[in-house]
Design a protein around this motif. Structure first.
Motif, mmCIF file in Angstrom:
data_model
loop_
_atom_site.group_PDB
_atom_site.id
_atom_site.type_symbol
_atom_site.label_atom_id
_atom_site.label_comp_id
_atom_site.label_asym_id
_atom_site.label_seq_id
_atom_site.Cartn_x
_atom_site.Cartn_y
_atom_site.Cartn_z
ATOM 1 N N ALA A 115 -70.947 29.187 -6.762
ATOM 2 C CA ALA A 115 -70.183 28.103 -6.137
ATOM 3 C C ALA A 115 -68.750 28.510 -5.818
ATOM 4 O O ALA A 115 -67.945 27.677 -5.426
ATOM 5 C CB ALA A 115 -70.191 26.869 -7.037
ATOM 6 N N SER A 116 -68.455 29.787 -5.984
ATOM 7 C CA SER A 116 -67.137 30.279 -5.574
ATOM 8 C C SER A 116 -67.317 30.978 -4.225
ATOM 9 O O SER A 116 -68.034 31.983 -4.145
ATOM 10 C CB SER A 116 -66.617 31.257 -6.632
ATOM 11 O OG SER A 116 -65.826 32.242 -6.014
ATOM 12 N N PRO A 117 -66.697 30.464 -3.151
ATOM 13 C CA PRO A 117 -66.900 31.069 -1.833
ATOM 14 C C PRO A 117 -66.560 32.564 -1.813
ATOM 15 O O PRO A 117 -67.251 33.349 -1.157
ATOM 16 C CB PRO A 117 -65.950 30.283 -0.925
ATOM 17 C CG PRO A 117 -65.754 28.972 -1.615
ATOM 18 C CD PRO A 117 -65.845 29.253 -3.084
ATOM 19 N N GLU A 118 -65.526 32.954 -2.583
ATOM 20 C CA GLU A 118 -65.134 34.374 -2.609
ATOM 21 C C GLU A 118 -66.207 35.208 -3.309
ATOM 22 O O GLU A 118 -66.572 36.283 -2.851
ATOM 23 C CB GLU A 118 -63.795 34.570 -3.335
ATOM 24 C CG GLU A 118 -62.607 33.849 -2.705
ATOM 25 C CD GLU A 118 -62.589 32.347 -2.989
ATOM 26 O OE1 GLU A 118 -63.022 31.944 -4.101
ATOM 27 O OE2 GLU A 118 -62.170 31.569 -2.106
ATOM 28 N N HIS A 119 -66.702 34.703 -4.425
ATOM 29 C CA HIS A 119 -67.749 35.433 -5.139
ATOM 30 C C HIS A 119 -69.045 35.439 -4.324
ATOM 31 O O HIS A 119 -69.727 36.457 -4.237
ATOM 32 C CB HIS A 119 -67.976 34.824 -6.530
ATOM 33 C CG HIS A 119 -69.027 35.542 -7.327
ATOM 34 N ND1 HIS A 119 -70.092 34.914 -7.918
ATOM 35 C CD2 HIS A 119 -69.179 36.867 -7.601
ATOM 36 C CE1 HIS A 119 -70.848 35.807 -8.528
ATOM 37 N NE2 HIS A 119 -70.319 37.003 -8.357
ATOM 38 N N ASN A 132 -72.604 26.740 3.876
ATOM 39 C CA ASN A 132 -73.905 26.337 4.432
ATOM 40 C C ASN A 132 -74.919 26.027 3.326
ATOM 41 O O ASN A 132 -75.725 25.106 3.446
ATOM 42 C CB ASN A 132 -74.452 27.389 5.395
ATOM 43 C CG ASN A 132 -75.603 26.827 6.215
ATOM 44 O OD1 ASN A 132 -75.501 25.721 6.769
ATOM 45 N ND2 ASN A 132 -76.714 27.552 6.259
ATOM 46 N N ARG A 133 -74.882 26.814 2.239
ATOM 47 C CA ARG A 133 -75.758 26.521 1.093
ATOM 48 C C ARG A 133 -75.549 25.091 0.617
ATOM 49 O O ARG A 133 -76.476 24.342 0.356
ATOM 50 C CB ARG A 133 -75.399 27.420 -0.100
ATOM 51 C CG ARG A 133 -76.048 28.748 -0.112
ATOM 52 C CD ARG A 133 -77.406 28.635 -0.757
ATOM 53 N NE ARG A 133 -78.257 29.593 -0.089
ATOM 54 C CZ ARG A 133 -79.234 30.269 -0.651
ATOM 55 N NH1 ARG A 133 -79.539 30.082 -1.910
ATOM 56 N NH2 ARG A 133 -79.952 31.098 0.054
ATOM 57 N N LYS A 134 -74.278 24.754 0.486
ATOM 58 C CA LYS A 134 -73.898 23.439 -0.006
ATOM 59 C C LYS A 134 -74.407 22.360 0.960
ATOM 60 O O LYS A 134 -74.955 21.349 0.544
ATOM 61 C CB LYS A 134 -72.363 23.414 -0.082
ATOM 62 C CG LYS A 134 -71.789 22.352 -0.923
ATOM 63 C CD LYS A 134 -70.328 22.693 -1.216
ATOM 64 C CE LYS A 134 -69.517 21.440 -1.350
ATOM 65 N NZ LYS A 134 -68.109 21.722 -1.610
ATOM 66 N N ARG A 135 -74.225 22.605 2.239
ATOM 67 C CA ARG A 135 -74.710 21.663 3.260
ATOM 68 C C ARG A 135 -76.217 21.466 3.083
ATOM 69 O O ARG A 135 -76.717 20.332 3.067
ATOM 70 C CB ARG A 135 -74.373 22.235 4.654
ATOM 71 C CG ARG A 135 -74.558 21.294 5.826
ATOM 72 C CD ARG A 135 -75.952 21.284 6.437
ATOM 73 N NE ARG A 135 -76.428 22.610 6.827
ATOM 74 C CZ ARG A 135 -77.706 22.935 6.949
ATOM 75 N NH1 ARG A 135 -78.663 22.047 6.700
ATOM 76 N NH2 ARG A 135 -78.069 24.159 7.291
ATOM 77 N N CYS A 136 -76.936 22.580 2.923
ATOM 78 C CA CYS A 136 -78.396 22.491 2.729
ATOM 79 C C CYS A 136 -78.721 21.620 1.520
ATOM 80 O O CYS A 136 -79.573 20.730 1.587
ATOM 81 C CB CYS A 136 -78.990 23.877 2.498
ATOM 82 S SG CYS A 136 -78.995 24.944 3.945
ATOM 83 N N ALA A 169 -69.294 35.567 -1.245
ATOM 84 C CA ALA A 169 -69.145 36.569 -0.186
ATOM 85 C C ALA A 169 -69.304 38.000 -0.705
ATOM 86 O O ALA A 169 -69.558 38.923 0.071
ATOM 87 C CB ALA A 169 -67.784 36.413 0.489
ATOM 88 N N LYS A 170 -69.196 38.177 -2.007
ATOM 89 C CA LYS A 170 -69.415 39.521 -2.570
ATOM 90 C C LYS A 170 -70.888 39.787 -2.846
ATOM 91 O O LYS A 170 -71.293 40.917 -3.089
ATOM 92 C CB LYS A 170 -68.616 39.680 -3.869
ATOM 93 C CG LYS A 170 -67.121 39.738 -3.612
ATOM 94 C CD LYS A 170 -66.365 39.932 -4.911
ATOM 95 C CE LYS A 170 -64.864 39.979 -4.606
ATOM 96 N NZ LYS A 170 -64.050 39.657 -5.771
ATOM 97 N N LEU A 171 -71.686 38.719 -2.819
ATOM 98 C CA LEU A 171 -73.126 38.859 -3.085
ATOM 99 C C LEU A 171 -73.958 38.846 -1.805
ATOM 100 O O LEU A 171 -75.134 39.215 -1.817
ATOM 101 C CB LEU A 171 -73.617 37.712 -3.984
ATOM 102 C CG LEU A 171 -72.961 37.514 -5.346
ATOM 103 C CD1 LEU A 171 -73.573 36.311 -6.061
ATOM 104 C CD2 LEU A 171 -73.112 38.765 -6.212
ATOM 105 N N HIS A 172 -73.321 38.357 -0.714
ATOM 106 C CA HIS A 172 -74.080 38.142 0.526
ATOM 107 C C HIS A 172 -73.328 38.682 1.734
ATOM 108 O O HIS A 172 -72.096 38.644 1.752
ATOM 109 C CB HIS A 172 -74.308 36.639 0.758
ATOM 110 C CG HIS A 172 -75.003 35.945 -0.368
ATOM 111 N ND1 HIS A 172 -74.327 35.316 -1.391
ATOM 112 C CD2 HIS A 172 -76.327 35.789 -0.636
ATOM 113 C CE1 HIS A 172 -75.212 34.801 -2.238
ATOM 114 N NE2 HIS A 172 -76.420 35.066 -1.815
ATOM 115 N N VAL A 209 -67.342 28.670 -14.258
ATOM 116 C CA VAL A 209 -66.777 27.323 -14.376
ATOM 117 C C VAL A 209 -66.980 26.571 -13.052
ATOM 118 O O VAL A 209 -67.385 25.396 -13.041
ATOM 119 C CB VAL A 209 -65.278 27.379 -14.770
ATOM 120 C CG1 VAL A 209 -64.636 26.008 -14.636
ATOM 121 C CG2 VAL A 209 -65.128 27.912 -16.193
ATOM 122 N N LYS A 210 -66.741 27.259 -11.943
ATOM 123 C CA LYS A 210 -66.960 26.618 -10.631
ATOM 124 C C LYS A 210 -68.426 26.214 -10.467
ATOM 125 O O LYS A 210 -68.734 25.159 -9.907
ATOM 126 C CB LYS A 210 -66.558 27.560 -9.495
ATOM 127 C CG LYS A 210 -65.055 27.765 -9.389
ATOM 128 C CD LYS A 210 -64.676 28.275 -7.994
ATOM 129 C CE LYS A 210 -63.161 28.398 -7.850
ATOM 130 N NZ LYS A 210 -62.642 29.727 -8.240
#
Ligand code: 5AD
Length: 352
Positions: free
Chosen positions: A166-170, A183-187, A172-175, A215-216
């Motif tokens: 749930a951390s946008p920065e993290h 977009n995940r959240k939107r889904c 982006a390190k996985l994908h 925590v996020k």
């Protein structure tokens, strides 16, 4: 009472001590962990009794258009031995699953665009027609709201889509950059809004993950309130960019199961295959920390070894759905029992 005990007691009262969550995770000690598990078991017992729900998992295709850095099914992995099942094969597995006693069938795949939305709807409605007392769960990735609505209208009851981080920065390190947390959240919100019993969740100890990221994840789950939460350790796969990254252990996952059981007492929380892979007793430990779902593999034996998300994934022996009796025995041994019911979320009124 130490700080961690105090935090656990706040959870019990359904208070989320946001600014103290990091401390709960970093300052672990065996004694307060045990207190957490005890409280989690009590809460689990209040909501679900001693019932453990079983889901038959059909991994119907390992083709994937995505290129997630952690996953063995990523499209750049040319070494993956790809397969996909026909509609009849999938239906055959589902019927066999019902005969074995499973009342939830989970259809999971990579994001395989060779199945049209119509194909997916046909598969779902055929299973529902043939097995009207059985819940169908889809786990086929990111789609538009309209697509999700079609699947729901075809009869799908539940949808699993882990948020992964749930951390946008993290995230982006996985994908790669075409996949975003946004977009995940939107889904996930679309799925909930449509009426699916919705599952989210994350990997633990995935590369670059920090305590703040976890925590996020907790705050995101507290906000989304998914009916189902799947979590498990990251396990490296030898044909991915994360091949040299260390795998996680069972401990943190077991601990987070306890935390989540207290945070969201009505959630359906599986003791996942990844947890059972990293530790032979992992799933028992998960149940004793508050998990209440197990998802044995119902795919045809010939393809079971090919759905390799990570190295060492258990797929033979007692992991197989046909070993239901042995699995039930293991569940009984720790004081629980495999339920015969569909195991819907207590938060959901059945729509049919
Ligand atoms: N280790 C652990 N879990 C993984 N998944 C994918 N790859 C891995 C890995 N290397 C998980 C993801 C996905 C689910 C189907 O499997 O969280 O959502």
């Amino acid at each position: 009472m130490n700080q961690r005990e105090r935090i656990i007691r706040l959870f019990e009262e359904r208070i989320l001590p946001e600014d103290e969550l990091a401390r709960l995770i970093t300052e672990r000690d065996a004694e307060t962990d045990e207190l957490l598990y005890e409280k989690a078991r009590i809460r689990q017992n209040e909501v679900f009794g001693k019932d453990i729900y079983l889901r038959g998992l059909i991994e119907f295709s390992n083709y994937c258009r995505n290129d997630c850095y952690y996953c063995g099914l990523r499209r750049s992995n040319t070494k993956a031995d790809r397969y996909h099942l026909t509609k009849d094969e999938i239906l055959g597995c589902a019927v066999q699953g019902r005969e074995l006693g499973f009342r939830t069938i989970v259809l999971q795949s990579g994001e395989d665009l060779s199945y049209s939305d119509q194909d997916i709807c046909d598969i779902v409605s055929s299973i529902k027609n043939r097995l009207p007392d059985t819940a169908v769960t889809l786990s086929i990735g990111e789609k538009t709201r309209e697509q999700y609505q079609m699947y729901y209208d075809a009869g799908a009851d539940r949808y699993l889509l882990r948020h992964e981080s749930a951390s946008p920065e993290h995230y982006a390190k996985l994908h790669p950059s075409d996949l975003t947390f946004e977009n995940r959240k939107r889904c996930l919100y679309d799925l909930k809004d449509i009426g699916f019993q919705t599952g989210a969740g994350m990997m633990l100890e995935s590369p670059y993950q920090t305590t703040d990221d976890i925590v996020k994840d907790l705050l995101f789950l507290a906000e989304l309130k998914p009916e189902m939460i799947g979590i498990g350790p990251f396990i490296s796969h030898h044909d991915t960019p994360f091949r040299d990254m260390p795998s996680g252990g069972a401990d943190l996952t077991v601990f987070m199961i306890g935390v989540l059981r207290l945070m969201l007492p009505e959630a359906l929380i599986p003791a996942t295959t990844a947890l059972g892979t990293i530790d032979p007793m992992g799933r028992e430990k998960g149940i004793l920390a508050g998990a209440n779902v197990i998802m044995p593999n119902l795919s045809p034996r010939s393809v079971r070894g090919k759905y390799l998300l990570y190295d060492g994934k258990i797929s033979t022996g007692e992991e197989g759905a046909e070993s239901r009796a042995k699995l039930c025995e293991r569940i009984e041994r720790i004081g629980y029992h495999a339920a015969d019911s569909r195991g819907d979320s207590p938060l959901m009124k059945q729509r049919r």
